[in-house]
Design a protein around this motif. Structure first.
Motif, PDB file in Angstrom:
ATOM      1  N   VAL A   1      62.070  56.958  23.005  1.00  0.00           N
ATOM      2  CA  VAL A   1      60.683  56.560  23.229  1.00  0.00           C
ATOM      3  C   VAL A   1      60.215  55.739  22.036  1.00  0.00           C
ATOM      4  CG1 VAL A   1      60.211  58.609  24.618  1.00  0.00           C
ATOM      5  CG2 VAL A   1      59.695  58.651  22.182  1.00  0.00           C
ATOM      6  N   MET A   2      59.305  54.818  22.291  1.00  0.00           N
ATOM      7  CA  MET A   2      58.721  53.988  21.235  1.00  0.00           C
ATOM      8  C   MET A   2      57.215  54.158  21.272  1.00  0.00           C
ATOM      9  SD  MET A   2      58.939  49.838  20.708  1.00  0.00           S
ATOM     10  CE  MET A   2      60.719  49.843  20.482  1.00  0.00           C
ATOM     11  N   ASP A   3      56.628  54.470  20.111  1.00  0.00           N
ATOM     12  CA  ASP A   3      55.180  54.648  20.082  1.00  0.00           C
ATOM     13  C   ASP A   3      54.481  53.324  19.798  1.00  0.00           C
ATOM     14  OD1 ASP A   3      55.335  54.209  17.329  1.00  0.00           O
ATOM     15  OD2 ASP A   3      54.586  56.188  16.768  1.00  0.00           O
ATOM     16  N   ILE A   4      53.167  53.356  19.685  1.00  0.00           N
ATOM     17  CA  ILE A   4      52.383  52.130  19.535  1.00  0.00           C
ATOM     18  C   ILE A   4      52.622  51.425  18.205  1.00  0.00           C
ATOM     19  CG2 ILE A   4      50.563  52.877  21.116  1.00  0.00           C
ATOM     20  CD1 ILE A   4      48.907  53.643  18.610  1.00  0.00           C
ATOM     21  N   HIS A   5      53.291  52.094  17.264  1.00  0.00           N
ATOM     22  CA  HIS A   5      53.615  51.474  15.979  1.00  0.00           C
ATOM     23  C   HIS A   5      54.994  50.835  15.997  1.00  0.00           C
ATOM     24  CE1 HIS A   5      50.091  53.612  14.673  1.00  0.00           C
ATOM     25  NE2 HIS A   5      50.656  54.772  14.936  1.00  0.00           N
ATOM     26  N   GLY A   6      55.728  51.010  17.114  1.00  0.00           N
ATOM     27  CA  GLY A   6      57.080  50.487  17.200  1.00  0.00           C
ATOM     28  C   GLY A   6      58.131  51.434  16.670  1.00  0.00           C
ATOM     29  N   ASP A   7      57.749  52.663  16.331  1.00  0.00           N
ATOM     30  CA  ASP A   7      58.705  53.647  15.840  1.00  0.00           C
ATOM     31  C   ASP A   7      59.418  54.301  17.012  1.00  0.00           C
ATOM     32  OD1 ASP A   7      57.983  53.177  13.166  1.00  0.00           O
ATOM     33  OD2 ASP A   7      56.316  54.591  13.305  1.00  0.00           O
ATOM     34  N   ILE A   8      60.706  54.579  16.837  1.00  0.00           N
ATOM     35  CA  ILE A   8      61.553  55.096  17.913  1.00  0.00           C
ATOM     36  C   ILE A   8      61.964  56.535  17.615  1.00  0.00           C
ATOM     37  CG2 ILE A   8      63.806  54.863  19.035  1.00  0.00           C
ATOM     38  CD1 ILE A   8      63.541  51.856  18.739  1.00  0.00           C
ATOM     39  N   TYR A   9      61.940  57.354  18.664  1.00  0.00           N
ATOM     40  CA  TYR A   9      62.359  58.756  18.587  1.00  0.00           C
ATOM     41  C   TYR A   9      63.316  59.015  19.742  1.00  0.00           C
ATOM     42  CZ  TYR A   9      58.128  58.749  15.764  1.00  0.00           C
ATOM     43  OH  TYR A   9      57.174  58.438  14.825  1.00  0.00           O
ATOM     44  N   THR A  10      64.368  59.776  19.480  1.00  0.00           N
ATOM     45  CA  THR A  10      65.387  59.994  20.498  1.00  0.00           C
ATOM     46  C   THR A  10      65.581  61.478  20.786  1.00  0.00           C
ATOM     47  OG1 THR A  10      67.161  60.034  18.832  1.00  0.00           O
ATOM     48  CG2 THR A  10      66.630  57.899  19.830  1.00  0.00           C
ATOM     49  N   GLY A  11      66.188  61.757  21.931  1.00  0.00           N
ATOM     50  CA  GLY A  11      66.507  63.121  22.319  1.00  0.00           C
ATOM     51  C   GLY A  11      67.573  63.109  23.395  1.00  0.00           C
ATOM     52  N   VAL A  12      68.165  64.259  23.661  1.00  0.00           N
ATOM     53  CA  VAL A  12      69.180  64.373  24.705  1.00  0.00           C
ATOM     54  C   VAL A  12      68.814  65.528  25.617  1.00  0.00           C
ATOM     55  CG1 VAL A  12      70.970  63.431  23.209  1.00  0.00           C
ATOM     56  CG2 VAL A  12      70.679  65.912  23.356  1.00  0.00           C
ATOM     57  N   ASN A  13      69.344  65.488  26.823  1.00  0.00           N
ATOM     58  CA  ASN A  13      69.074  66.574  27.755  1.00  0.00           C
ATOM     59  C   ASN A  13      69.776  67.855  27.299  1.00  0.00           C
ATOM     60  OD1 ASN A  13      71.723  65.548  28.475  1.00  0.00           O
ATOM     61  ND2 ASN A  13      71.562  66.804  30.331  1.00  0.00           N
ATOM     62  N   VAL A  14      69.289  68.984  27.752  1.00  0.00           N
ATOM     63  CA  VAL A  14      69.922  70.274  27.458  1.00  0.00           C
ATOM     64  C   VAL A  14      70.214  70.920  28.808  1.00  0.00           C
ATOM     65  CG1 VAL A  14      69.725  72.470  26.238  1.00  0.00           C
ATOM     66  CG2 VAL A  14      68.577  70.436  25.327  1.00  0.00           C
ATOM     67  N   PHE A  15      71.365  70.631  29.355  1.00  0.00           N
ATOM     68  CA  PHE A  15      71.681  71.108  30.694  1.00  0.00           C
ATOM     69  C   PHE A  15      71.937  72.614  30.706  1.00  0.00           C
ATOM     70  CE2 PHE A  15      74.621  72.324  34.025  1.00  0.00           C
ATOM     71  CZ  PHE A  15      73.979  71.832  35.140  1.00  0.00           C
ATOM     72  N   HIS A  16      71.377  73.274  31.706  1.00  0.00           N
ATOM     73  CA  HIS A  16      71.653  74.693  31.903  1.00  0.00           C
ATOM     74  C   HIS A  16      71.286  75.034  33.337  1.00  0.00           C
ATOM     75  CE1 HIS A  16      71.317  79.112  31.430  1.00  0.00           C
ATOM     76  NE2 HIS A  16      72.268  78.910  30.534  1.00  0.00           N
ATOM     77  N   PHE A  17      72.018  75.973  33.939  1.00  0.00           N
ATOM     78  CA  PHE A  17      71.785  76.284  35.349  1.00  0.00           C
ATOM     79  C   PHE A  17      70.393  76.854  35.593  1.00  0.00           C
ATOM     80  CE2 PHE A  17      73.317  80.313  33.716  1.00  0.00           C
ATOM     81  CZ  PHE A  17      72.559  81.252  34.389  1.00  0.00           C
ATOM     82  N   THR A  18      69.719  77.342  34.545  1.00  0.00           N
ATOM     83  CA  THR A  18      68.357  77.852  34.706  1.00  0.00           C
ATOM     84  C   THR A  18      67.318  76.732  34.684  1.00  0.00           C
ATOM     85  OG1 THR A  18      68.140  78.237  32.326  1.00  0.00           O
ATOM     86  CG2 THR A  18      68.930  80.077  33.679  1.00  0.00           C
ATOM     87  N   GLY A  19      67.755  75.506  34.375  1.00  0.00           N
ATOM     88  CA  GLY A  19      66.816  74.388  34.402  1.00  0.00           C
ATOM     89  C   GLY A  19      66.461  73.847  33.030  1.00  0.00           C
ATOM     90  N   GLY A  20      67.439  73.384  32.292  1.00  0.00           N
ATOM     91  CA  GLY A  20      67.177  72.834  30.967  1.00  0.00           C
ATOM     92  C   GLY A  20      66.394  71.545  31.032  1.00  0.00           C
ATOM     93  N   PRO A  21      65.739  71.153  29.936  1.00  0.00           N
ATOM     94  CA  PRO A  21      64.883  69.966  29.945  1.00  0.00           C
ATOM     95  C   PRO A  21      65.672  68.663  29.998  1.00  0.00           C
ATOM     96  CG  PRO A  21      65.033  70.860  27.728  1.00  0.00           C
ATOM     97  CD  PRO A  21      65.724  71.843  28.630  1.00  0.00           C
ATOM     98  N   CYS A  22      65.067  67.674  30.646  1.00  0.00           N
ATOM     99  CA  CYS A  22      65.646  66.328  30.689  1.00  0.00           C
ATOM    100  C   CYS A  22      65.532  65.664  29.324  1.00  0.00           C
ATOM    101  CB  CYS A  22      64.923  65.480  31.727  1.00  0.00           C
ATOM    102  SG  CYS A  22      65.109  66.046  33.424  1.00  0.00           S
ATOM    103  N   ALA A  23      66.339  64.635  29.127  1.00  0.00           N
ATOM    104  CA  ALA A  23      66.339  63.923  27.847  1.00  0.00           C
ATOM    105  C   ALA A  23      64.971  63.312  27.543  1.00  0.00           C
ATOM    106  CB  ALA A  23      67.411  62.835  27.860  1.00  0.00           C
ATOM    107  N   GLU A  24      64.287  62.811  28.583  1.00  0.00           N
ATOM    108  CA  GLU A  24      62.976  62.202  28.349  1.00  0.00           C
ATOM    109  C   GLU A  24      61.990  63.208  27.766  1.00  0.00           C
ATOM    110  OE1 GLU A  24      64.386  60.182  32.263  1.00  0.00           O
ATOM    111  OE2 GLU A  24      64.792  62.016  31.124  1.00  0.00           O
ATOM    112  N   LEU A  25      62.009  64.438  28.270  1.00  0.00           N
ATOM    113  CA  LEU A  25      61.082  65.455  27.772  1.00  0.00           C
ATOM    114  C   LEU A  25      61.429  65.855  26.349  1.00  0.00           C
ATOM    115  CD1 LEU A  25      60.638  67.739  30.917  1.00  0.00           C
ATOM    116  CD2 LEU A  25      59.411  65.659  30.262  1.00  0.00           C
ATOM    117  N   VAL A  26      62.728  65.931  26.046  1.00  0.00           N
ATOM    118  CA  VAL A  26      63.136  66.250  24.676  1.00  0.00           C
ATOM    119  C   VAL A  26      62.669  65.147  23.721  1.00  0.00           C
ATOM    120  CG1 VAL A  26      65.089  66.664  23.139  1.00  0.00           C
ATOM    121  CG2 VAL A  26      65.077  67.654  25.438  1.00  0.00           C
TER     122      VAL A  26
END
Length: 239
Positions: free
Chosen positions: A34-59
């Protein structure tokens, strides 16, 4: 086609995706940036799990929030094993609409990739009237000086909704975003053919000049009977 900031964002996500472990130890298969209004970038990865881990976008959104990022201007998800850009799932689309409604989402298309407003990905969303997300009002960089100097205090938008209240005025320069704290003072629907000279004067031109510019540079498909939003705004602290 992606803009220079969007390409930089894609490259960041693709780099993370290329380094995800292939042995299945963590079952991470998607990276997001993701890129914020200042142009700074933050990254994340998904955490897969059968109970419903978060998607990469949410991380990635959580990483940005924990770092004190500004409102999010762009987001992308990239799959491992060179799968390229991946569109967000339904849950992520609803989250983006509720929390970052003016962000642009990079999605795959017939020409490779392009970006679209988050609202276009979920045409029939669940409505949350109590949500109070940060809002963005985007401008081309050529308007920077006139907005800063108070010469331009209005903008005409077609299928690009704005709401009264605080908003970040975001200018999309090629190398980096620049932004100003702003306030949307009013949003007035008006038939395109009925834009007045008095309204256009707030954009530094006549009504005929404004209609020509909108058709030429922004909305070539617009017709006289279309309804546009005449948005009055100011830089916060001025006026």
């Amino acid at each position: 086609m992606l803009t220079a900031p969007e390409q930089r964002l894609f490259d960041a996500a693709a780099d993370v995706a290329s380094r995800l472990p292939a042995d299945g130890t963590y079952l991470n298969t998607v990276a997001s940036a993701v890129m914020d209004i200042h142009g700074d970038i933050y990254t994340g990865v998904n955490v897969f799990h059968f109970t419903g881990g978060p998607c990469a976008e949410l991380v990635a959104l959580g990483v940005a929030a924990s770092a004190g990022a500004g409102p999010i201007a762009e987001i992308v998800a990239v799959g491992d094993e060179d799968r390229g850009v991946m569109p967000p799932c339904g849950r992520c689309r609803q989250v983006l609409l509720d929390q970052q409604p003016d962000t642009r989402v990079i999605v795959p298309d017939s020409d490779g990739s392009s970006s679209v407003p988050a609202r276009e990905l979920l045409p029939y969303p669940s409505q949350h009237p109590d949500a109070n997300p940060p809002r963005l009002l985007r401008f081309s960089p050529g308007h920077w000086t006139n907005v800063v100097d108070g010469v331009k205090t209005a903008t005409t938008r077609f299928n690009d909704p704005a709401v009264p209240g605080p908003a970040t005025l975001l200018f999309e320069f090629d190398d980096r975003y620049r932004s100003l704290p702003g306030v949307v003072e009013s949003v007035e629907p008006v038939r395109f053919a009925d834009i007045t000279d008095a309204q256009a004067a707030l954009e530094g031109c006549t009504a005929d000049e404004l209609r020509t510019a909108l058709r030429t540079h922004y909305y070539p498909e617009i017709v006289d009977d279309d309804v546009v939003d005449f948005v009055r705004f100011r830089v916060a602290g001025k006026g």
